[in-house]
Scaffold this motif. Structure first.
Motif, PDB file in Angstrom:
ATOM      1  N   ALA A   1       4.184   9.263 -10.235  1.00  0.00           N
ATOM      2  CA  ALA A   1       3.628   8.994 -11.488  1.00  0.00           C
ATOM      3  C   ALA A   1       2.886  10.337 -11.901  1.00  0.00           C
ATOM      4  O   ALA A   1       3.041  10.795 -12.938  1.00  0.00           O
ATOM      5  CB  ALA A   1       2.738   7.851 -11.682  1.00  0.00           C
ATOM      6  N   GLN A   2       2.112  10.889 -10.874  1.00  0.00           N
ATOM      7  CA  GLN A   2       1.253  12.222 -10.949  1.00  0.00           C
ATOM      8  C   GLN A   2       2.119  13.236 -11.607  1.00  0.00           C
ATOM      9  O   GLN A   2       1.757  14.194 -12.252  1.00  0.00           O
ATOM     10  CB  GLN A   2       0.398  12.330  -9.958  1.00  0.00           C
ATOM     11  CG  GLN A   2      -0.406  13.236 -10.048  1.00  0.00           C
ATOM     12  CD  GLN A   2      -1.513  13.715  -8.856  1.00  0.00           C
ATOM     13  OE1 GLN A   2      -1.552  12.937  -7.855  1.00  0.00           O
ATOM     14  NE2 GLN A   2      -2.511  14.477  -9.200  1.00  0.00           N
ATOM     15  N   VAL A   3       3.342  13.596 -10.636  1.00  0.00           N
ATOM     16  CA  VAL A   3       4.246  14.539 -10.824  1.00  0.00           C
ATOM     17  C   VAL A   3       4.897  14.137 -12.445  1.00  0.00           C
ATOM     18  O   VAL A   3       5.103  15.130 -13.169  1.00  0.00           O
ATOM     19  CB  VAL A   3       5.277  14.715 -10.066  1.00  0.00           C
ATOM     20  CG1 VAL A   3       6.259  15.560 -10.298  1.00  0.00           C
ATOM     21  CG2 VAL A   3       4.499  14.892  -8.751  1.00  0.00           C
ATOM     22  N   ARG A   4       5.549  13.016 -12.487  1.00  0.00           N
ATOM     23  CA  ARG A   4       6.040  12.803 -14.070  1.00  0.00           C
ATOM     24  C   ARG A   4       5.141  12.735 -15.295  1.00  0.00           C
ATOM     25  O   ARG A   4       5.412  13.408 -16.189  1.00  0.00           O
ATOM     26  CB  ARG A   4       6.396  11.335 -14.053  1.00  0.00           C
ATOM     27  CG  ARG A   4       7.772  11.138 -13.066  1.00  0.00           C
ATOM     28  CD  ARG A   4       8.306   9.744 -13.613  1.00  0.00           C
ATOM     29  NE  ARG A   4       7.644   8.522 -13.407  1.00  0.00           N
ATOM     30  CZ  ARG A   4       7.553   7.907 -12.468  1.00  0.00           C
ATOM     31  NH1 ARG A   4       8.167   8.150 -11.279  1.00  0.00           N
ATOM     32  NH2 ARG A   4       6.722   6.977 -12.253  1.00  0.00           N
ATOM     33  N   SER A   5       3.740  12.508 -14.991  1.00  0.00           N
ATOM     34  CA  SER A   5       2.983  12.688 -16.123  1.00  0.00           C
ATOM     35  C   SER A   5       2.663  14.311 -16.576  1.00  0.00           C
ATOM     36  O   SER A   5       2.337  14.582 -17.600  1.00  0.00           O
ATOM     37  CB  SER A   5       1.413  12.119 -15.779  1.00  0.00           C
ATOM     38  OG  SER A   5       1.045  12.919 -14.737  1.00  0.00           O
ATOM     39  N   GLN A   6       2.993  15.026 -15.526  1.00  0.00           N
ATOM     40  CA  GLN A   6       2.766  16.467 -16.029  1.00  0.00           C
ATOM     41  C   GLN A   6       4.040  17.083 -16.632  1.00  0.00           C
ATOM     42  O   GLN A   6       3.955  18.318 -17.204  1.00  0.00           O
ATOM     43  CB  GLN A   6       2.409  17.257 -14.553  1.00  0.00           C
ATOM     44  CG  GLN A   6       1.144  16.995 -14.065  1.00  0.00           C
ATOM     45  CD  GLN A   6       0.748  17.606 -12.821  1.00  0.00           C
ATOM     46  OE1 GLN A   6       1.407  18.789 -12.509  1.00  0.00           O
ATOM     47  NE2 GLN A   6       0.172  16.976 -11.758  1.00  0.00           N
ATOM     48  N   ILE A   7       5.173  16.465 -16.066  1.00  0.00           N
ATOM     49  CA  ILE A   7       6.413  17.391 -16.855  1.00  0.00           C
ATOM     50  C   ILE A   7       7.327  16.167 -17.713  1.00  0.00           C
ATOM     51  O   ILE A   7       8.387  16.474 -18.565  1.00  0.00           O
ATOM     52  CB  ILE A   7       7.247  17.358 -15.643  1.00  0.00           C
ATOM     53  CG1 ILE A   7       7.887  15.997 -15.068  1.00  0.00           C
ATOM     54  CG2 ILE A   7       6.635  18.579 -14.650  1.00  0.00           C
ATOM     55  CD1 ILE A   7       8.735  16.470 -13.736  1.00  0.00           C
TER      56      ILE A   7
ATOM     57  N   ILE B   1       0.859  -1.227  -0.111  1.00  0.00           N
ATOM     58  CA  ILE B   1      -0.067   0.066   0.100  1.00  0.00           C
ATOM     59  C   ILE B   1       1.007   1.125  -0.027  1.00  0.00           C
ATOM     60  O   ILE B   1       0.743   2.191  -0.800  1.00  0.00           O
ATOM     61  CB  ILE B   1      -0.871   0.000   1.352  1.00  0.00           C
ATOM     62  CG1 ILE B   1      -1.996  -1.105   1.024  1.00  0.00           C
ATOM     63  CG2 ILE B   1      -1.723   1.369   1.260  1.00  0.00           C
ATOM     64  CD1 ILE B   1      -2.943  -1.341   2.207  1.00  0.00           C
ATOM     65  N   ILE B   2       1.839   1.335   0.625  1.00  0.00           N
ATOM     66  CA  ILE B   2       2.710   2.658   1.295  1.00  0.00           C
ATOM     67  C   ILE B   2       3.613   2.843  -0.213  1.00  0.00           C
ATOM     68  O   ILE B   2       3.523   3.802  -0.857  1.00  0.00           O
ATOM     69  CB  ILE B   2       3.846   2.232   2.195  1.00  0.00           C
ATOM     70  CG1 ILE B   2       2.820   2.076   3.473  1.00  0.00           C
ATOM     71  CG2 ILE B   2       4.871   3.281   2.014  1.00  0.00           C
ATOM     72  CD1 ILE B   2       3.862   1.840   4.831  1.00  0.00           C
ATOM     73  N   LEU B   3       4.123   1.916  -0.967  1.00  0.00           N
ATOM     74  CA  LEU B   3       4.944   1.891  -2.158  1.00  0.00           C
ATOM     75  C   LEU B   3       4.126   2.375  -3.186  1.00  0.00           C
ATOM     76  O   LEU B   3       4.337   2.918  -4.210  1.00  0.00           O
ATOM     77  CB  LEU B   3       5.632   0.524  -2.334  1.00  0.00           C
ATOM     78  CG  LEU B   3       6.739   0.265  -1.514  1.00  0.00           C
ATOM     79  CD1 LEU B   3       7.029  -1.152  -1.794  1.00  0.00           C
ATOM     80  CD2 LEU B   3       7.926   1.278  -1.430  1.00  0.00           C
ATOM     81  N   SER B   4       2.798   1.559  -3.363  1.00  0.00           N
ATOM     82  CA  SER B   4       1.835   2.030  -4.283  1.00  0.00           C
ATOM     83  C   SER B   4       1.373   3.554  -4.354  1.00  0.00           C
ATOM     84  O   SER B   4       1.386   4.182  -5.428  1.00  0.00           O
ATOM     85  CB  SER B   4       0.368   1.095  -4.355  1.00  0.00           C
ATOM     86  OG  SER B   4      -0.414   1.527  -5.041  1.00  0.00           O
ATOM     87  N   GLU B   5       1.199   3.992  -3.073  1.00  0.00           N
ATOM     88  CA  GLU B   5       1.140   5.399  -2.875  1.00  0.00           C
ATOM     89  C   GLU B   5       1.941   6.296  -3.223  1.00  0.00           C
ATOM     90  O   GLU B   5       1.822   7.333  -4.032  1.00  0.00           O
ATOM     91  CB  GLU B   5       0.434   5.739  -1.331  1.00  0.00           C
ATOM     92  CG  GLU B   5      -0.662   5.062  -0.970  1.00  0.00           C
ATOM     93  CD  GLU B   5      -2.076   5.617  -1.522  1.00  0.00           C
ATOM     94  OE1 GLU B   5      -2.021   6.839  -1.863  1.00  0.00           O
ATOM     95  OE2 GLU B   5      -3.080   5.232  -1.315  1.00  0.00           O
ATOM     96  N   LEU B   6       3.341   5.973  -3.013  1.00  0.00           N
ATOM     97  CA  LEU B   6       4.323   6.733  -3.520  1.00  0.00           C
ATOM     98  C   LEU B   6       4.437   6.587  -4.692  1.00  0.00           C
ATOM     99  O   LEU B   6       4.961   7.870  -5.432  1.00  0.00           O
ATOM    100  CB  LEU B   6       5.624   6.174  -2.667  1.00  0.00           C
ATOM    101  CG  LEU B   6       7.031   6.724  -2.974  1.00  0.00           C
ATOM    102  CD1 LEU B   6       6.897   8.105  -2.676  1.00  0.00           C
ATOM    103  CD2 LEU B   6       8.158   6.015  -2.372  1.00  0.00           C
TER     104      LEU B   6
END
Length: 299
Positions: A81-87, A71-76
């Motif tokens: 991924a959310q940051v990378r998808s923007q840049i 769970i922790i690693l998935s959240e991380l």
């Protein structure tokens, strides 16, 4: 100690079943992975894994810690991924599970194109007709020909899997061709054993739904083997049209019960239910949908 790195090593050891397999995946040594897990156990003051010369298993404490780590690693990973998808372009290792025949016949031919389109993605393709636990096996997306049964997962519909009943001309020369589904009881029907109701074939005609029990001398969990048996004249089978189309056109197989529509199975892309779907997963699913839409056999 790099605790996150140690947690990742521990999770992959559990998912892959051995220290050596996890080491090969991470391009390091078995000793390095073992030291990471040992350091994690020392920090926690608890034994996470029971190790013998023949097998590896989680302790009771280790099983609980493993679930929390996932769970922790998935959240991380989601946050990153959310940051990378923007840049940036989608990147990273994409672990995909699919049925053997679909993977061989459809996915293998398009993988080179996909990897060329997304050069920062690496694909680990696992072909298996058996059920896979996406979380436990670390799978990003699985292709399944069935209805979604797990509320912790999300299903993206890819296509309805059209089925046809087929037999070889040699088989039909020796046996009377069935004119309606009920006559299948007089034939050797080869069944796919991974379906929930393996000995029931479903048809539609007009507004009527028809379910017919079938029997035969053979059943198998692999579509390629069933197809070969039908080509060899061993019996009748209900198979996806995309799997048998070339054999029908070449005359090696003949359609049976043409006036009855075999009830299709939905093909879905399945992935864990997270608040944010990694860009690499979204790109892969959209790529699949586009390629399927371009191929008339999957309509």
């Amino acid at each position: 100690m790099d605790q996150l790195g140690a947690m990742r090593a521990f999770v992959r050891v559990v998912q892959m079943g051995s220290f050596s397999a996890a080491a090969r995946e991470q391009d390091t040594t078995q000793a390095t992975i073992s030291k990471k897990v040992a350091a994690l156990e020392k920090k926690l003051g608890a034994k996470l894994l029971s190790r013998t010369s023949r097998e590896l298993s989680l302790t009771e404490v280790g099983a609980d810690y493993y679930e929390n780590c996932v769970i922790i690693l998935s959240e991380l990973d989601e946050a990153e991924a959310q940051v990378r998808s923007q840049i940036a372009l989608p990147s990273g290792l994409l672990r995909v599970a699919a049925p053997v025949v679909f993977g061989r016949q459809f996915m293998a031919p398009i993988l080179v194109e996909f990897l060329n389109a997304y050069p920062e993605i690496k694909v680990d393709l696992m072909l298996n007709d058996k059920h896979i636990d996406l979380i436990a096996d670390g799978v990003d997306v699985a292709i399944r020909a069935k209805q979604l049964e797990d509320s912790t997962l999300v299903a993206r519909h890819l296509f309805n899997n059209p089925l046809v009943v087929v037999a070889s001309p040699e088989y039909l020369q020796k046996n009377t061709k069935p004119q309606n589904p009920d006559e299948l009881k007089n034939h050797n029907c080869i069944v796919y054993s991974m379906l929930k109701s393996i000995n029931i074939w479903h048809f539609e005609k007009g507004n009527n739904n028809i379910s017919v029990p079938v029997t035969g001398s053979f059943r198998c969990d692999n579509g390629d083997v069933i197809l070969q048996l039908v080509l060899d004249g061993a019996g009748i089978a209900q198979l996806p049209v995309w799997m048998v189309d070339e054999h029908i056109r070449s005359g090696k197989l003949a359609m049976v019960l043409e006036g009855y529509i075999s009830k299709p199975l939905p093909f879905n892309a399945i992935y864990p239910q997270n608040r944010y779907v990694p860009l690499k997963v979204r790109c892969f699913i959209e790529y699949l949908k586009q390629k399927l839409a371009d191929n008339p056999l999957y309509q």
